[in-house]
Design a protein around this motif. Structure first.
Motif, PDB file in Angstrom:
ATOM      1  N   VAL A  36       0.844  -1.204   0.000  1.00 38.52           N
ATOM      2  CA  VAL A  36       0.000   0.000   0.000  1.00 38.52           C
ATOM      3  C   VAL A  36       0.874   1.246   0.000  1.00 38.52           C
ATOM      4  O   VAL A  36       0.635   2.190  -0.756  1.00 38.52           O
ATOM      5  CB  VAL A  36      -0.958   0.003   1.213  1.00 38.52           C
ATOM      6  N   ASN A  37       1.915   1.264   0.818  1.00 41.46           N
ATOM      7  CA  ASN A  37       2.815   2.414   0.888  1.00 41.46           C
ATOM      8  C   ASN A  37       3.489   2.655  -0.457  1.00 41.46           C
ATOM      9  O   ASN A  37       3.623   3.799  -0.898  1.00 41.46           O
ATOM     10  CB  ASN A  37       3.849   2.187   1.986  1.00 41.46           C
ATOM     11  N   SER A  38       3.888   1.599  -1.138  1.00 44.76           N
ATOM     12  CA  SER A  38       4.492   1.738  -2.470  1.00 44.76           C
ATOM     13  C   SER A  38       3.507   2.340  -3.460  1.00 44.76           C
ATOM     14  O   SER A  38       3.883   3.161  -4.293  1.00 44.76           O
ATOM     15  CB  SER A  38       4.977   0.377  -2.977  1.00 44.76           C
ATOM     16  N   GLY A  39       2.251   1.928  -3.368  1.00 40.50           N
ATOM     17  CA  GLY A  39       1.223   2.489  -4.237  1.00 40.50           C
ATOM     18  C   GLY A  39       1.000   3.964  -3.969  1.00 40.50           C
ATOM     19  O   GLY A  39       0.841   4.762  -4.898  1.00 40.50           O
ATOM     20  N   LEU A  40       0.998   4.358  -2.702  1.00 32.62           N
ATOM     21  CA  LEU A  40       0.858   5.770  -2.346  1.00 32.62           C
ATOM     22  C   LEU A  40       2.008   6.588  -2.915  1.00 32.62           C
ATOM     23  O   LEU A  40       1.809   7.674  -3.470  1.00 32.62           O
ATOM     24  CB  LEU A  40       0.789   5.932  -0.825  1.00 32.62           C
ATOM     25  N   LYS A  41       3.230   6.065  -2.800  1.00 32.73           N
ATOM     26  CA  LYS A  41       4.398   6.761  -3.347  1.00 32.73           C
ATOM     27  C   LYS A  41       4.284   6.903  -4.861  1.00 32.73           C
ATOM     28  O   LYS A  41       4.580   7.966  -5.413  1.00 32.73           O
ATOM     29  CB  LYS A  41       5.678   6.007  -2.999  1.00 32.73           C
ATOM     30  N   ALA A  42       3.850   5.840  -5.536  1.00 31.30           N
ATOM     31  CA  ALA A  42       3.723   5.863  -6.998  1.00 31.30           C
ATOM     32  C   ALA A  42       2.697   6.898  -7.455  1.00 31.30           C
ATOM     33  O   ALA A  42       2.815   7.459  -8.550  1.00 31.30           O
ATOM     34  CB  ALA A  42       3.344   4.479  -7.512  1.00 31.30           C
ATOM     35  N   MET A  43       1.690   7.177  -6.617  1.00 29.44           N
ATOM     36  CA  MET A  43       0.661   8.157  -6.953  1.00 29.44           C
ATOM     37  C   MET A  43       1.021   9.561  -6.481  1.00 29.44           C
ATOM     38  O   MET A  43       0.230  10.492  -6.625  1.00 29.44           O
ATOM     39  CB  MET A  43      -0.676   7.746  -6.339  1.00 29.44           C
ATOM     40  N   GLY A  44       2.205   9.718  -5.878  1.00 31.94           N
ATOM     41  CA  GLY A  44       2.624  11.026  -5.418  1.00 31.94           C
ATOM     42  C   GLY A  44       1.949  11.481  -4.135  1.00 31.94           C
ATOM     43  O   GLY A  44       1.928  12.667  -3.825  1.00 31.94           O
ATOM     44  N   GLN A  45       1.427  10.539  -3.368  1.00 31.67           N
ATOM     45  CA  GLN A  45       0.755  10.850  -2.105  1.00 31.67           C
ATOM     46  C   GLN A  45       1.743  10.774  -0.945  1.00 31.67           C
ATOM     47  O   GLN A  45       2.852  10.266  -1.089  1.00 31.67           O
ATOM     48  CB  GLN A  45      -0.397   9.867  -1.863  1.00 31.67           C
ATOM     49  N   LYS A  46       1.331  11.275   0.208  1.00 29.88           N
ATOM     50  CA  LYS A  46       2.163  11.167   1.403  1.00 29.88           C
ATOM     51  C   LYS A  46       2.358   9.685   1.718  1.00 29.88           C
ATOM     52  O   LYS A  46       1.420   8.906   1.636  1.00 29.88           O
ATOM     53  CB  LYS A  46       1.495  11.858   2.588  1.00 29.88           C
ATOM     54  N   ALA A  47       3.587   9.328   2.066  1.00 33.38           N
ATOM     55  CA  ALA A  47       3.882   7.933   2.362  1.00 33.38           C
ATOM     56  C   ALA A  47       4.989   7.862   3.410  1.00 33.38           C
ATOM     57  O   ALA A  47       5.745   8.817   3.606  1.00 33.38           O
ATOM     58  CB  ALA A  47       4.307   7.195   1.089  1.00 33.38           C
ATOM     59  N   ALA A  48       5.086   6.739   4.057  1.00 33.84           N
ATOM     60  CA  ALA A  48       6.096   6.517   5.094  1.00 33.84           C
ATOM     61  C   ALA A  48       7.399   6.035   4.472  1.00 33.84           C
ATOM     62  O   ALA A  48       7.425   5.564   3.332  1.00 33.84           O
ATOM     63  CB  ALA A  48       5.586   5.495   6.098  1.00 33.84           C
ATOM     64  N   LEU A  49       8.477   6.147   5.231  1.00 33.81           N
ATOM     65  CA  LEU A  49       9.768   5.655   4.766  1.00 33.81           C
ATOM     66  C   LEU A  49       9.762   4.127   4.656  1.00 33.81           C
ATOM     67  O   LEU A  49      10.205   3.560   3.666  1.00 33.81           O
ATOM     68  CB  LEU A  49      10.874   6.119   5.727  1.00 33.81           C
ATOM     69  N   TRP A  50       9.209   3.471   5.698  1.00 29.05           N
ATOM     70  CA  TRP A  50       9.108   2.005   5.703  1.00 29.05           C
ATOM     71  C   TRP A  50       7.893   1.638   6.533  1.00 29.05           C
ATOM     72  O   TRP A  50       7.624   2.263   7.563  1.00 29.05           O
ATOM     73  CB  TRP A  50      10.380   1.402   6.294  1.00 29.05           C
ATOM     74  N   PHE A  53       4.293  -2.109   9.681  1.00 26.84           N
ATOM     75  CA  PHE A  53       3.017  -2.098  10.399  1.00 26.84           C
ATOM     76  C   PHE A  53       2.161  -0.950   9.879  1.00 26.84           C
ATOM     77  O   PHE A  53       2.659  -0.011   9.275  1.00 26.84           O
ATOM     78  CB  PHE A  53       3.245  -1.941  11.909  1.00 26.84           C
ATOM     79  N   GLN A  54       0.862  -0.996  10.126  1.00 23.00           N
ATOM     80  CA  GLN A  54      -0.047   0.007   9.578  1.00 23.00           C
ATOM     81  C   GLN A  54       0.143   1.399  10.164  1.00 23.00           C
ATOM     82  O   GLN A  54      -0.242   2.385   9.562  1.00 23.00           O
ATOM     83  CB  GLN A  54      -1.511  -0.422   9.718  1.00 23.00           C
ATOM     84  N   GLN A  55       0.758   1.526  11.325  1.00 22.94           N
ATOM     85  CA  GLN A  55       0.923   2.839  11.949  1.00 22.94           C
ATOM     86  C   GLN A  55       1.701   3.800  11.067  1.00 22.94           C
ATOM     87  O   GLN A  55       1.449   5.009  11.095  1.00 22.94           O
ATOM     88  CB  GLN A  55       1.613   2.700  13.319  1.00 22.94           C
ATOM     89  N   GLY A  56       2.642   3.301  10.287  1.00 23.91           N
ATOM     90  CA  GLY A  56       3.411   4.167   9.398  1.00 23.91           C
ATOM     91  C   GLY A  56       2.546   4.853   8.363  1.00 23.91           C
ATOM     92  O   GLY A  56       2.778   6.012   8.021  1.00 23.91           O
ATOM     93  N   ILE A  57       1.526   4.167   7.867  1.00 24.15           N
ATOM     94  CA  ILE A  57       0.613   4.752   6.892  1.00 24.15           C
ATOM     95  C   ILE A  57      -0.412   5.634   7.595  1.00 24.15           C
ATOM     96  O   ILE A  57      -0.651   6.767   7.175  1.00 24.15           O
ATOM     97  CB  ILE A  57      -0.107   3.638   6.084  1.00 24.15           C
ATOM     98  N   PHE A  58      -0.988   5.157   8.682  1.00 22.77           N
ATOM     99  CA  PHE A  58      -2.034   5.915   9.375  1.00 22.77           C
ATOM    100  C   PHE A  58      -1.488   7.202  10.002  1.00 22.77           C
ATOM    101  O   PHE A  58      -2.255   8.119  10.250  1.00 22.77           O
ATOM    102  CB  PHE A  58      -2.730   5.050  10.415  1.00 22.77           C
ATOM    103  N   TYR A  59      -0.195   7.267  10.245  1.00 18.89           N
ATOM    104  CA  TYR A  59       0.411   8.494  10.763  1.00 18.89           C
ATOM    105  C   TYR A  59       0.174   9.651   9.779  1.00 18.89           C
ATOM    106  O   TYR A  59      -0.024  10.787  10.175  1.00 18.89           O
ATOM    107  CB  TYR A  59       1.898   8.291  11.004  1.00 18.89           C
ATOM    108  N   HIS A  60       0.206   9.345   8.479  1.00 13.96           N
ATOM    109  CA  HIS A  60       0.063  10.371   7.436  1.00 13.96           C
ATOM    110  C   HIS A  60      -1.406  10.658   7.098  1.00 13.96           C
ATOM    111  O   HIS A  60      -1.690  11.662   6.450  1.00 13.96           O
ATOM    112  CB  HIS A  60       0.798   9.943   6.171  1.00 13.96           C
ATOM    113  N   TYR A  61      -2.321   9.772   7.464  1.00 15.01           N
ATOM    114  CA  TYR A  61      -3.716   9.956   7.052  1.00 15.01           C
ATOM    115  C   TYR A  61      -4.634   9.926   8.225  1.00 15.01           C
ATOM    116  O   TYR A  61      -5.040   9.502   8.978  1.00 15.01           O
ATOM    117  CB  TYR A  61      -4.114   8.914   6.019  1.00 15.01           C
TER     118      TYR A  61
END
Length: 61
Positions: A36-50, A53-61
């Motif tokens: 999911v994080n890779s997909g967010l990066k590919a779309m130019g959206q906010k994304a985590a470094l790694w 766990f889901q907290q890395g993604i939910f931190y941004h959204y």
């Protein structure tokens, strides 16, 4: 507009549960959150470094 992708399901259980063929393997270091994080990066959206766990993604959204 970005690239459009076509995903063909390999198995449909019902309207809400659909399986697709993966290009890579799931592991401790490459999880569904990483996909999911890779997909967010590919779309130019906010994304985590790694995101193991889901907290890395939910931190941004």
């Amino acid at each position: 507009m970005g690239n459009l992708y076509s995903f063909n399901p390999i198995y449909i259980m019902d309207r809400e549960i659909i399986f697709y063929e993966a290009k890579r393997r799931y592991s401790l270091f490459f999880t569904c959150n990483t996909w999911v994080n890779s997909g967010l990066k590919a779309m130019g959206q906010k994304a985590a470094l790694w995101t193991p766990f889901q907290q890395g993604i939910f931190y941004h959204y």
